[in-house]
Design a protein around this motif. Sequence first.
Motif, mmCIF file in Angstrom:
data_model
loop_
_atom_site.group_PDB
_atom_site.id
_atom_site.type_symbol
_atom_site.label_atom_id
_atom_site.label_comp_id
_atom_site.label_asym_id
_atom_site.label_seq_id
_atom_site.Cartn_x
_atom_site.Cartn_y
_atom_site.Cartn_z
ATOM 1 N N UNK A 199 0.841 -0.794 -0.049
ATOM 2 C CA UNK A 199 0.042 -0.077 -0.083
ATOM 3 C C UNK A 199 0.359 0.894 -0.145
ATOM 4 N N UNK A 200 -0.075 2.057 0.013
ATOM 5 C CA UNK A 200 0.744 3.656 0.084
ATOM 6 C C UNK A 200 1.780 4.061 1.786
ATOM 7 N N UNK A 201 0.754 3.572 2.155
ATOM 8 C CA UNK A 201 0.775 3.997 4.318
ATOM 9 C C UNK A 201 1.394 2.551 5.023
ATOM 10 N N UNK A 202 2.032 2.455 5.842
ATOM 11 C CA UNK A 202 1.230 2.300 6.614
ATOM 12 C C UNK A 202 0.037 1.709 6.967
ATOM 13 N N UNK A 203 -0.224 0.556 8.162
ATOM 14 C CA UNK A 203 -1.472 1.184 8.530
ATOM 15 C C UNK A 203 -1.622 1.613 10.479
ATOM 16 N N UNK A 204 -2.929 1.788 10.913
ATOM 17 C CA UNK A 204 -2.805 2.578 12.617
ATOM 18 C C UNK A 204 -2.128 0.985 13.322
ATOM 19 N N UNK A 205 -1.919 -0.368 12.770
ATOM 20 C CA UNK A 205 -1.769 -0.965 13.867
ATOM 21 C C UNK A 205 0.165 -1.457 13.259
ATOM 22 N N UNK A 206 0.717 -1.275 12.542
ATOM 23 C CA UNK A 206 2.196 -1.315 13.114
ATOM 24 C C UNK A 206 3.071 -1.186 13.453
ATOM 25 N N UNK A 207 1.863 -0.380 14.474
ATOM 26 C CA UNK A 207 3.416 -0.143 15.986
ATOM 27 C C UNK A 207 3.489 -1.283 16.748
ATOM 28 N N UNK A 208 2.445 -2.357 16.673
ATOM 29 C CA UNK A 208 1.262 -3.140 17.275
ATOM 30 C C UNK A 208 2.748 -4.413 16.670
ATOM 31 N N UNK A 209 3.131 -4.559 15.846
ATOM 32 C CA UNK A 209 4.013 -5.302 15.532
ATOM 33 C C UNK A 209 5.548 -5.454 14.497
ATOM 34 N N UNK A 210 6.234 -6.373 14.490
ATOM 35 C CA UNK A 210 7.169 -6.577 13.966
ATOM 36 C C UNK A 210 7.786 -5.571 13.102
ATOM 37 N N UNK A 211 8.784 -5.117 12.702
ATOM 38 C CA UNK A 211 9.095 -4.038 11.997
ATOM 39 C C UNK A 211 7.913 -4.737 10.478
ATOM 40 N N UNK A 212 7.097 -3.895 9.672
ATOM 41 C CA UNK A 212 6.574 -4.133 8.680
ATOM 42 C C UNK A 212 6.916 -3.400 7.921
ATOM 43 N N UNK A 213 7.765 -4.149 6.272
ATOM 44 C CA UNK A 213 8.129 -4.345 5.687
ATOM 45 C C UNK A 213 6.895 -3.256 4.523
ATOM 46 N N UNK A 214 6.893 -1.667 3.552
ATOM 47 C CA UNK A 214 5.986 -1.229 2.831
ATOM 48 C C UNK A 214 6.051 -1.407 1.659
ATOM 49 N N UNK A 215 5.842 -2.337 0.957
ATOM 50 C CA UNK A 215 5.916 -1.548 -1.017
ATOM 51 C C UNK A 215 4.599 -1.906 -1.426
ATOM 52 N N UNK A 216 4.471 -1.039 -2.634
ATOM 53 C CA UNK A 216 3.983 -0.624 -3.443
ATOM 54 C C UNK A 216 4.173 -1.076 -4.682
ATOM 55 N N UNK A 217 1.689 -1.949 -4.995
ATOM 56 C CA UNK A 217 2.469 -2.667 -6.184
ATOM 57 C C UNK A 217 0.301 -2.943 -6.011
ATOM 58 N N UNK A 218 -0.007 -3.957 -6.984
ATOM 59 C CA UNK A 218 -1.031 -4.543 -6.932
ATOM 60 C C UNK A 218 -0.679 -5.899 -6.334
ATOM 61 N N UNK A 219 -1.347 -5.974 -4.864
ATOM 62 C CA UNK A 219 -1.399 -6.850 -3.547
ATOM 63 C C UNK A 219 -1.042 -7.743 -4.256
ATOM 64 N N UNK A 220 -2.003 -8.739 -4.898
ATOM 65 C CA UNK A 220 -1.540 -10.373 -4.999
ATOM 66 C C UNK A 220 0.165 -10.252 -5.591
ATOM 67 N N UNK A 221 -0.100 -9.580 -6.899
ATOM 68 C CA UNK A 221 1.447 -9.553 -7.735
ATOM 69 C C UNK A 221 2.927 -9.515 -6.454
ATOM 70 N N UNK A 222 2.619 -8.450 -5.661
ATOM 71 C CA UNK A 222 3.923 -7.674 -5.371
ATOM 72 C C UNK A 222 4.261 -9.102 -4.365
ATOM 73 N N UNK A 223 3.231 -9.188 -3.183
ATOM 74 C CA UNK A 223 3.173 -10.590 -2.745
ATOM 75 C C UNK A 223 3.908 -11.825 -2.762
ATOM 76 N N UNK A 224 3.811 -11.985 -4.046
ATOM 77 C CA UNK A 224 3.651 -13.675 -4.720
ATOM 78 C C UNK A 224 5.494 -12.658 -5.193
ATOM 79 N N UNK A 225 5.730 -11.425 -5.833
ATOM 80 C CA UNK A 225 6.411 -11.052 -6.007
ATOM 81 C C UNK A 225 8.254 -11.674 -4.786
ATOM 82 N N UNK A 226 7.999 -11.149 -3.828
ATOM 83 C CA UNK A 226 8.221 -10.667 -2.645
ATOM 84 C C UNK A 226 8.834 -12.282 -1.862
#
Length: 277
Positions: A199-226
């Motif tokens: 997405x474009x920005x981290x959701x508000x829950x981001x500080x309650x999780x371990x470090x969250x990597x932020x990437x932009x792009x189509x959701x499914x395709x980006x997850x599969x690419x990672x």
Amino acid sequence: MEEVPFQSILHPTDYSESSKPAFAHALRLAIAARSALHVLHVDDAGNETDWARFPDALALLKQWKMLEAAAAPEDVRRQLGVDVTREALGSADVAGTISAFAEERLCDLMVLMTHGSSWMGRLLKDSVAEASARLTHAPALFLHEGQHGFVDHASGRIRLHRILMPVAADVPPMHAWGLASKFVRALDPLAEFHMLHVGDTLPTFGNMLPYVDLKRGPVVETILEVAEHARPDLIIMATAGHHDLFDDLRGSTTERVMRKAPCPVLAIPEHARRNRA
């Protein structure tokens, strides 16, 4: 060490050779959790049950050297704390029957083998594995045909070093994260989590999780690419199921990732049945 947070595991089987890795995962996780394991076959043609075709837990445990060669079926429960049951049911509604069985036995994990198919194939005949999981309020571990997964079928060894966990703004991830972290740490305390948000920005829950990597792009395709780059042993996703007809046709984000993922996918419903956590 953490306790594996499952007490009753369900593995539906179609007896096929390609389903053996899924059974190995179900059995190995039952051993780790000292839980019940229900192996279920649902026949939509009303055929007589061929009990010899059911996967053989005792033989596999001997192969893994978890039981002696002379061990009897009762030793599975007595020595390993696992109660393995086999059931065969007849019904034209295979997914509905699997779901009802899971609810009746309070299964808190399903281990499913799914076969790849085109979107047209899913439109004409829904995937039994995906439909069963959608109907059942329990986490589901999906392996698809050709995957060996994180349990070695020959030895029973678990390899669970790298975990990819995408998180979305519209599906609260905290329940899934609590369950996922306990599940993974119980199997491999040194496993590393890669948290990902597309997405474009981290959701508000981001500080309650371990470090969250932020990437932009189509959701499914980006997850599969990672996933192709990181080569995780497991992908874990919180899911809210289907929202509309478009989801029904092409599948939810989790289902679309699962169909092309290079490793098993553990889908954890937003409102999954509570377990011993």
